[in-house]
Design a protein around this motif. Sequence first.
Motif, PDB file in Angstrom:
ATOM      1  N   PHE A  49       7.344   0.324  48.278  1.00 22.66           N
ATOM      2  CA  PHE A  49       7.976  -0.119  49.520  1.00 22.66           C
ATOM      3  C   PHE A  49       8.877   0.967  50.110  1.00 22.66           C
ATOM      4  O   PHE A  49       8.892   1.208  51.324  1.00 22.66           O
ATOM      5  CB  PHE A  49       8.776  -1.390  49.249  1.00 22.66           C
ATOM      6  N   GLY A  50       9.600   1.640  49.250  1.00 20.20           N
ATOM      7  CA  GLY A  50      10.606   2.596  49.707  1.00 20.20           C
ATOM      8  C   GLY A  50      10.070   3.803  50.436  1.00 20.20           C
ATOM      9  O   GLY A  50      10.790   4.430  51.206  1.00 20.20           O
ATOM     10  N   ARG A  51       8.807   4.151  50.199  1.00 21.07           N
ATOM     11  CA  ARG A  51       8.275   5.384  50.799  1.00 21.07           C
ATOM     12  C   ARG A  51       7.628   5.179  52.166  1.00 21.07           C
ATOM     13  O   ARG A  51       7.198   6.141  52.795  1.00 21.07           O
ATOM     14  CB  ARG A  51       7.272   6.027  49.851  1.00 21.07           C
ATOM     15  N   ILE A  52       7.565   3.955  52.638  1.00 28.40           N
ATOM     16  CA  ILE A  52       6.918   3.677  53.920  1.00 28.40           C
ATOM     17  C   ILE A  52       7.943   3.767  55.057  1.00 28.40           C
ATOM     18  O   ILE A  52       9.015   3.157  54.968  1.00 28.40           O
ATOM     19  CB  ILE A  52       6.266   2.284  53.917  1.00 28.40           C
ATOM     20  N   PRO A  53       7.659   4.512  56.136  1.00 30.94           N
ATOM     21  CA  PRO A  53       8.597   4.601  57.269  1.00 30.94           C
ATOM     22  C   PRO A  53       8.860   3.215  57.874  1.00 30.94           C
ATOM     23  O   PRO A  53       7.931   2.415  58.026  1.00 30.94           O
ATOM     24  CB  PRO A  53       7.863   5.492  58.267  1.00 30.94           C
ATOM     25  N   LYS A  54      10.127   2.986  58.202  1.00 35.58           N
ATOM     26  CA  LYS A  54      10.525   1.677  58.719  1.00 35.58           C
ATOM     27  C   LYS A  54      11.259   1.836  60.048  1.00 35.58           C
ATOM     28  O   LYS A  54      12.040   2.772  60.227  1.00 35.58           O
ATOM     29  CB  LYS A  54      11.424   0.952  57.709  1.00 35.58           C
ATOM     30  N   TYR A  55      11.017   0.881  60.939  1.00 38.69           N
ATOM     31  CA  TYR A  55      11.670   0.857  62.249  1.00 38.69           C
ATOM     32  C   TYR A  55      12.265  -0.526  62.452  1.00 38.69           C
ATOM     33  O   TYR A  55      11.713  -1.529  61.976  1.00 38.69           O
ATOM     34  CB  TYR A  55      10.664   1.169  63.359  1.00 38.69           C
ATOM     35  N   TYR A  56      13.389  -0.578  63.155  1.00 36.71           N
ATOM     36  CA  TYR A  56      14.038  -1.867  63.387  1.00 36.71           C
ATOM     37  C   TYR A  56      14.248  -2.073  64.882  1.00 36.71           C
ATOM     38  O   TYR A  56      14.739  -1.174  65.576  1.00 36.71           O
ATOM     39  CB  TYR A  56      15.390  -1.943  62.677  1.00 36.71           C
ATOM     40  N   ILE A  57      13.861  -3.237  65.362  1.00 38.30           N
ATOM     41  CA  ILE A  57      14.117  -3.622  66.754  1.00 38.30           C
ATOM     42  C   ILE A  57      15.210  -4.675  66.725  1.00 38.30           C
ATOM     43  O   ILE A  57      14.991  -5.813  66.304  1.00 38.30           O
ATOM     44  CB  ILE A  57      12.850  -4.174  67.433  1.00 38.30           C
ATOM     45  N   GLU A  58      16.401  -4.277  67.144  1.00 34.78           N
ATOM     46  CA  GLU A  58      17.524  -5.202  67.138  1.00 34.78           C
ATOM     47  C   GLU A  58      17.608  -5.953  68.453  1.00 34.78           C
ATOM     48  O   GLU A  58      17.254  -5.421  69.510  1.00 34.78           O
ATOM     49  CB  GLU A  58      18.833  -4.470  66.850  1.00 34.78           C
ATOM     50  N   CYS A  59      18.078  -7.182  68.374  1.00 30.76           N
ATOM     51  CA  CYS A  59      18.238  -8.038  69.558  1.00 30.76           C
ATOM     52  C   CYS A  59      19.718  -8.374  69.686  1.00 30.76           C
ATOM     53  O   CYS A  59      20.262  -9.130  68.869  1.00 30.76           O
ATOM     54  CB  CYS A  59      17.401  -9.304  69.421  1.00 30.76           C
ATOM     55  N   THR A  60      20.360  -7.810  70.683  1.00 30.99           N
ATOM     56  CA  THR A  60      21.821  -7.864  70.753  1.00 30.99           C
ATOM     57  C   THR A  60      22.374  -9.228  71.133  1.00 30.99           C
ATOM     58  O   THR A  60      23.537  -9.520  70.865  1.00 30.99           O
ATOM     59  CB  THR A  60      22.353  -6.818  71.745  1.00 30.99           C
ATOM     60  N   GLU A  61      21.539 -10.074  71.765  1.00 32.28           N
ATOM     61  CA  GLU A  61      22.017 -11.398  72.178  1.00 32.28           C
ATOM     62  C   GLU A  61      21.515 -12.500  71.240  1.00 32.28           C
ATOM     63  O   GLU A  61      21.526 -13.676  71.589  1.00 32.28           O
ATOM     64  CB  GLU A  61      21.564 -11.693  73.615  1.00 32.28           C
ATOM     65  N   ASP A  62      21.083 -12.110  70.069  1.00 34.67           N
ATOM     66  CA  ASP A  62      20.482 -13.025  69.092  1.00 34.67           C
ATOM     67  C   ASP A  62      21.508 -14.039  68.591  1.00 34.67           C
ATOM     68  O   ASP A  62      22.578 -13.664  68.112  1.00 34.67           O
ATOM     69  CB  ASP A  62      19.943 -12.199  67.922  1.00 34.67           C
ATOM     70  N   ARG A  63      21.152 -15.335  68.689  1.00 31.22           N
ATOM     71  CA  ARG A  63      22.036 -16.387  68.193  1.00 31.22           C
ATOM     72  C   ARG A  63      21.543 -16.975  66.869  1.00 31.22           C
ATOM     73  O   ARG A  63      22.140 -17.916  66.343  1.00 31.22           O
ATOM     74  CB  ARG A  63      22.177 -17.501  69.247  1.00 31.22           C
ATOM     75  N   ALA A  64      20.447 -16.423  66.352  1.00 27.37           N
ATOM     76  CA  ALA A  64      19.929 -16.840  65.054  1.00 27.37           C
ATOM     77  C   ALA A  64      20.393 -15.876  63.965  1.00 27.37           C
ATOM     78  O   ALA A  64      20.978 -16.276  62.960  1.00 27.37           O
ATOM     79  CB  ALA A  64      18.407 -16.920  65.088  1.00 27.37           C
ATOM     80  N   LYS A  80      -1.975   0.913  52.494  1.00 30.27           N
ATOM     81  CA  LYS A  80      -2.621   0.274  53.643  1.00 30.27           C
ATOM     82  C   LYS A  80      -1.708   0.202  54.856  1.00 30.27           C
ATOM     83  O   LYS A  80      -2.111  -0.305  55.906  1.00 30.27           O
ATOM     84  CB  LYS A  80      -3.072  -1.144  53.261  1.00 30.27           C
ATOM     85  N   ILE A  81      -0.500   0.714  54.712  1.00 31.91           N
ATOM     86  CA  ILE A  81       0.497   0.549  55.777  1.00 31.91           C
ATOM     87  C   ILE A  81       1.035   1.901  56.231  1.00 31.91           C
ATOM     88  O   ILE A  81       1.554   2.685  55.432  1.00 31.91           O
ATOM     89  CB  ILE A  81       1.653  -0.349  55.295  1.00 31.91           C
ATOM     90  N   LYS A  82       0.900   2.164  57.526  1.00 30.31           N
ATOM     91  CA  LYS A  82       1.407   3.409  58.119  1.00 30.31           C
ATOM     92  C   LYS A  82       2.909   3.324  58.336  1.00 30.31           C
ATOM     93  O   LYS A  82       3.645   4.280  58.081  1.00 30.31           O
ATOM     94  CB  LYS A  82       0.693   3.668  59.444  1.00 30.31           C
ATOM     95  N   SER A  83       3.381   2.188  58.841  1.00 25.94           N
ATOM     96  CA  SER A  83       4.808   1.978  59.070  1.00 25.94           C
ATOM     97  C   SER A  83       5.072   0.481  59.156  1.00 25.94           C
ATOM     98  O   SER A  83       4.165  -0.319  59.405  1.00 25.94           O
ATOM     99  CB  SER A  83       5.277   2.674  60.349  1.00 25.94           C
ATOM    100  N   ILE A  84       6.334   0.114  58.932  1.00 27.27           N
ATOM    101  CA  ILE A  84       6.757  -1.283  59.018  1.00 27.27           C
ATOM    102  C   ILE A  84       7.758  -1.414  60.159  1.00 27.27           C
ATOM    103  O   ILE A  84       8.678  -0.603  60.285  1.00 27.27           O
ATOM    104  CB  ILE A  84       7.429  -1.777  57.724  1.00 27.27           C
ATOM    105  N   VAL A  85       7.570  -2.455  60.972  1.00 27.34           N
ATOM    106  CA  VAL A  85       8.491  -2.729  62.073  1.00 27.34           C
ATOM    107  C   VAL A  85       9.148  -4.080  61.819  1.00 27.34           C
ATOM    108  O   VAL A  85       8.462  -5.082  61.593  1.00 27.34           O
ATOM    109  CB  VAL A  85       7.758  -2.761  63.429  1.00 27.34           C
ATOM    110  N   TYR A  86      10.467  -4.091  61.856  1.00 30.61           N
ATOM    111  CA  TYR A  86      11.236  -5.325  61.674  1.00 30.61           C
ATOM    112  C   TYR A  86      11.791  -5.743  63.033  1.00 30.61           C
ATOM    113  O   TYR A  86      12.598  -5.020  63.622  1.00 30.61           O
ATOM    114  CB  TYR A  86      12.377  -5.101  60.685  1.00 30.61           C
ATOM    115  N   LEU A  87      11.353  -6.885  63.508  1.00 32.50           N
ATOM    116  CA  LEU A  87      11.844  -7.423  64.782  1.00 32.50           C
ATOM    117  C   LEU A  87      12.918  -8.462  64.494  1.00 32.50           C
ATOM    118  O   LEU A  87      12.616  -9.575  64.070  1.00 32.50           O
ATOM    119  CB  LEU A  87      10.708  -8.053  65.587  1.00 32.50           C
ATOM    120  N   SER A  88      14.174  -8.073  64.689  1.00 30.89           N
ATOM    121  CA  SER A  88      15.301  -8.945  64.361  1.00 30.89           C
ATOM    122  C   SER A  88      14.982  -9.712  63.087  1.00 30.89           C
ATOM    123  O   SER A  88      15.029 -10.942  63.040  1.00 30.89           O
ATOM    124  CB  SER A  88      15.593  -9.918  65.517  1.00 30.89           C
ATOM    125  N   ALA A  89      14.666  -8.951  62.049  1.00 27.94           N
ATOM    126  CA  ALA A  89      14.084  -9.529  60.839  1.00 27.94           C
ATOM    127  C   ALA A  89      14.940  -9.247  59.614  1.00 27.94           C
ATOM    128  O   ALA A  89      15.789  -8.343  59.616  1.00 27.94           O
ATOM    129  CB  ALA A  89      12.680  -8.976  60.634  1.00 27.94           C
TER     130      ALA A  89
END
Length: 277
Positions: free
Chosen positions: A217-232, A128-137
């Motif tokens: 889980f391993g076969r789904i394309p993944k993207y990461y959005i990093e936040c360089t000023e993240d204090r969390a 059911k999932i085309k790709s996963i996006v992780y936002l500072s996750a």
Amino acid sequence: MKRKLKLVAVFLIGIVTFSNGANNNVNAKKGNIMETKKETYVLVHSAWLGAWQWKNVASKLKDEGHNVITPDLPGHGKDKTPPATITMIDYVKAITDILDKQEQPVILAGHSFNGITVSRVAEVRPNKIKSIVYLSAFLLPNGGSFFSAAQGVEGSVAVDNFYLSEDKTYAMIDENEIQNAFAHDIPKEAFNNAKPYIVPEPSAPLMYELEVTDSNFGRIPKYYIECTEDRAIPIEVQRAMYKGKVKKIFTLRSSHTPNFSQPENLANILLEIVNEK
């Protein structure tokens, strides 16, 4: 008489040229519409927040013609389930119920802690999932948990000011440091307007140990959005989590919540991911 015939000829040529140009423009527009495939995004909010955090990002995606679903997880936003009763199973079910109604695979995005949630969802609904996006996750391996990942993290205002309720059923961040931890790059007035919507985070999902496999889980394309000023989640921690696990990395010079401070930039990245092969 010859002069009149010439004027008529010029006039007719002008009409034909204009008509052909107009038709070409219409055809070009039709071509652009056909070339841009419309996707469904399911955007999962962070701990302590709710679907409302995605309002400005979702608006931009919808303006581009995409379908956007922003659910409230149990105990967040409009959902008033008591935190003491909520587990990771409840979080996952809230998302899989949505995915089961979709005809085509979606782009699933998770922010912050709920990177763990979308990873588990991907394990149980990989088709059911085309790709996963992780936002500072949190992008964790099998067996990982929020508590295990947070142990030993240095330089995190969120971790330094994290605490559990007396009965251990929910977690909070010190009220005096919560903006500094999550949204130091937005005006204080704007953050204060959002504070009434911040809720206690159920503790059971934070203790959950992730269950994922390479075959699902391993076969789904993944993207990461990093936040360089993240204090969390400090940038070094983000990079350690995604290293070698994602197809592409996008960078925002922002706090932990670019959905508030840079919604258009964040939306543009999500739009760009649509065209990734």
